[in-house]
Write a protein that holds these residues in place. Structure first.
Motif, short mmCIF file in Angstrom:
data_model
loop_
_atom_site.label_atom_id
_atom_site.label_comp_id
_atom_site.label_asym_id
_atom_site.label_seq_id
_atom_site.Cartn_x
_atom_site.Cartn_y
_atom_site.Cartn_z
N ALA A 123 21.39 -9.36 -63.43
CA ALA A 123 21.68 -10.94 -64.21
C ALA A 123 20.53 -11.03 -65.02
O ALA A 123 20.96 -11.57 -66.32
CB ALA A 123 22.16 -12.15 -63.33
N ALA A 124 19.31 -11.22 -64.54
CA ALA A 124 18.19 -11.53 -65.48
C ALA A 124 18.03 -10.34 -66.54
O ALA A 124 17.74 -10.83 -67.82
CB ALA A 124 17.09 -11.59 -64.27
N GLN A 125 18.33 -9.22 -66.19
CA GLN A 125 18.38 -8.12 -67.19
C GLN A 125 19.11 -8.50 -68.29
O GLN A 125 18.80 -8.05 -69.50
CB GLN A 125 18.27 -6.77 -66.52
CG GLN A 125 18.23 -5.70 -67.76
CD GLN A 125 16.71 -5.57 -68.20
OE1 GLN A 125 15.84 -5.87 -67.44
NE2 GLN A 125 16.54 -5.04 -69.49
N ALA A 126 20.44 -8.63 -68.10
CA ALA A 126 21.30 -8.89 -68.91
C ALA A 126 21.06 -10.04 -69.62
O ALA A 126 21.48 -10.27 -70.92
CB ALA A 126 22.82 -9.05 -68.21
N THR A 127 20.61 -11.16 -69.17
CA THR A 127 20.25 -12.48 -70.19
C THR A 127 19.08 -12.07 -71.09
O THR A 127 19.02 -12.47 -72.10
CB THR A 127 19.77 -13.37 -68.92
OG1 THR A 127 20.83 -13.79 -68.20
CG2 THR A 127 19.38 -14.97 -69.67
N THR A 151 9.71 -15.06 -64.75
CA THR A 151 9.67 -16.34 -63.98
C THR A 151 10.77 -16.09 -63.02
O THR A 151 10.74 -16.20 -61.73
CB THR A 151 10.09 -17.64 -64.65
OG1 THR A 151 9.10 -17.80 -65.57
CG2 THR A 151 10.11 -19.00 -63.83
N THR A 152 12.01 -15.58 -63.41
CA THR A 152 13.21 -15.17 -62.46
C THR A 152 12.92 -14.20 -61.77
O THR A 152 13.12 -14.28 -60.41
CB THR A 152 14.49 -14.96 -63.27
OG1 THR A 152 14.56 -16.17 -64.23
CG2 THR A 152 15.72 -14.68 -62.60
N MET A 153 12.18 -13.19 -61.89
CA MET A 153 12.06 -11.99 -61.32
C MET A 153 10.83 -11.99 -60.27
O MET A 153 10.49 -11.10 -59.71
CB MET A 153 12.01 -10.64 -62.08
CG MET A 153 13.33 -10.42 -62.75
SD MET A 153 14.72 -10.22 -61.94
CE MET A 153 14.28 -8.82 -60.63
N MET A 154 9.76 -12.92 -60.55
CA MET A 154 8.63 -12.71 -60.00
C MET A 154 8.73 -12.75 -58.45
O MET A 154 7.88 -12.17 -57.86
CB MET A 154 7.94 -14.29 -60.42
CG MET A 154 6.28 -14.07 -59.73
SD MET A 154 5.49 -12.79 -60.54
CE MET A 154 5.37 -12.83 -62.15
N PRO A 155 9.57 -13.73 -57.74
CA PRO A 155 9.79 -13.30 -56.35
C PRO A 155 9.94 -11.96 -56.00
O PRO A 155 9.28 -11.24 -55.06
CB PRO A 155 10.87 -14.45 -55.94
CG PRO A 155 10.92 -15.34 -56.90
CD PRO A 155 10.61 -14.57 -58.11
N SER A 156 11.14 -11.24 -56.77
CA SER A 156 11.12 -9.97 -56.21
C SER A 156 10.04 -8.90 -56.50
O SER A 156 9.70 -8.05 -55.77
CB SER A 156 12.36 -9.45 -56.98
OG SER A 156 12.18 -9.39 -58.35
N PHE A 157 9.12 -9.22 -57.77
CA PHE A 157 7.85 -8.41 -57.86
C PHE A 157 6.92 -8.51 -56.84
O PHE A 157 6.30 -7.56 -56.44
CB PHE A 157 7.45 -8.89 -59.32
CG PHE A 157 8.28 -8.49 -60.42
CD1 PHE A 157 9.51 -7.39 -60.38
CD2 PHE A 157 8.26 -9.13 -61.81
CE1 PHE A 157 10.29 -7.17 -61.64
CE2 PHE A 157 9.06 -8.72 -62.82
CZ PHE A 157 9.97 -7.89 -62.66
N LEU A 158 6.83 -9.78 -56.46
CA LEU A 158 5.76 -9.80 -55.43
C LEU A 158 6.25 -9.18 -54.15
O LEU A 158 5.27 -8.65 -53.35
CB LEU A 158 5.84 -11.47 -55.16
CG LEU A 158 5.06 -12.24 -56.17
CD1 LEU A 158 4.90 -13.83 -55.67
CD2 LEU A 158 3.63 -11.89 -56.44
N ILE A 159 7.69 -9.19 -53.66
CA ILE A 159 7.98 -8.57 -52.45
C ILE A 159 7.91 -7.22 -52.71
O ILE A 159 7.68 -6.40 -51.65
CB ILE A 159 9.61 -9.02 -52.19
CG1 ILE A 159 9.64 -10.57 -51.97
CG2 ILE A 159 10.11 -8.22 -51.20
CD1 ILE A 159 10.96 -10.92 -51.73
#
Length: 265
Positions: A123-127, A151-159
């Motif tokens: 969803a973030a990529q499509a947006t 900002t949206t993807m930061m949690p996944s990047f950290l994980i």
């Protein structure tokens, strides 16, 4: 002793037991010479493949006469250990390390992609793509779209970063001493003495790779010209990358030391 017998004896491996410790292996010719010179005692224990148990050297080589001598130096000084001096010089080269890293990258891509997808990556990529199309000539709107995406993807990047960090730290400090990629290429990470590294050292070694990358990758290329084929992060963490799997060294030790501990010198 004719030439054929001498050649056979020269390659027969003999282990010597002294003070509860096992030394060797040495050739039969060396052991006979040391018996004659008094460097080893007839009461020292010996074993070679085919013997059921350790026996005094006087029983194994009764024809050799020992002479009184001053207390001999430790046997280990007579011949360097094959598992230390030789293997420490067998450093893994640049391209083998690159190939191992590529294998690890492919393996880590799958869980990384799954984490991104589960945390709204599609969803973030499509947006982001939609915002780029609608604001193709508006630099400020483009920057805002990128900021929103990260900002949206930061949690996944950290994980993902934590997962990769732990993957390298846990694998390289484990009994394997290697990641799956390194195992596939038969290389391992060790300390400067060729021993298994601690988790803390492995944990600190991984972020040091960012320093190797920040200087235009020169830190990685240092493997090509440093004396012991160390990258910058190896120099920082005091580690080596050596050829051979840790399990192969343990198996070799078990094969040659089957009777270790069966004597009390």
């Amino acid at each position: 002793m004719d030439a054929i017998d001498y050649a056979e004896h020269a390659f027969m491996e003999v282990w010597i037991g002294r003070d509860g410790e096992r030394h060797g292996p040495y050739t039969e010719v060396e052991v006979r010479q040391w018996l004659r010179s008094g460097q080893v005692s007839a009461s020292d224990l010996g074993w070679y493949e085919g013997l059921a148990d350790w026996q005094p050297l006087s029983a194994l080589f009764p024809e050799e006469q020992t002479q009184p001598a001053a207390p001999p130096p430790p046997i280990s000084q007579a011949r360097p250990s094959q598992t230390t001096s030789a293997s420490l010089d067998d450093n893994a080269g640049f391209w083998k390390r690159v190939a191992a890293y590529l294998i690890d990258s492919v393996l880590l891509y799958i869980p990384s992609a799954l984490i991104e997808k589960m945390m709204g990556g599609d969803a973030a990529q499509a947006t982001l793509e939609q915002a780029q199309l609608s604001a193709s000539n508006d630099a400020q709107a483009m920057m805002a779209a990128l900021s929103q995406y990260y900002t949206t993807m930061m949690p996944s990047f950290l994980i993902i970063t934590a997962m990769i960090w732990l993957y390298f730290a846990v694998c390289e400090s484990s009994a394997w001493q290697a990641t799956i990629g390194k195992l596939a290429l038969r290389i391992r990470v060790t300390d400067m003495q060729g021993q298994r590294i601690s988790f803390l050292r492995a944990f600190g070694r991984y972020p040091a790779k960012y320093l190797s990358a920040l200087i235009l990758g020169v830190g990685f290329l240092m493997v090509g010209w440093t004396q012991r084929k160390q990258a910058l992060h190896d120099l920082i963490a005091n580690t080596l990358v050596l050829n051979g799997r840790a399990s192969e060294l343990k198996d070799a030790s078990k094969r040659t030391g089957t009777h270790e501990g069966s004597f009390n010198a």
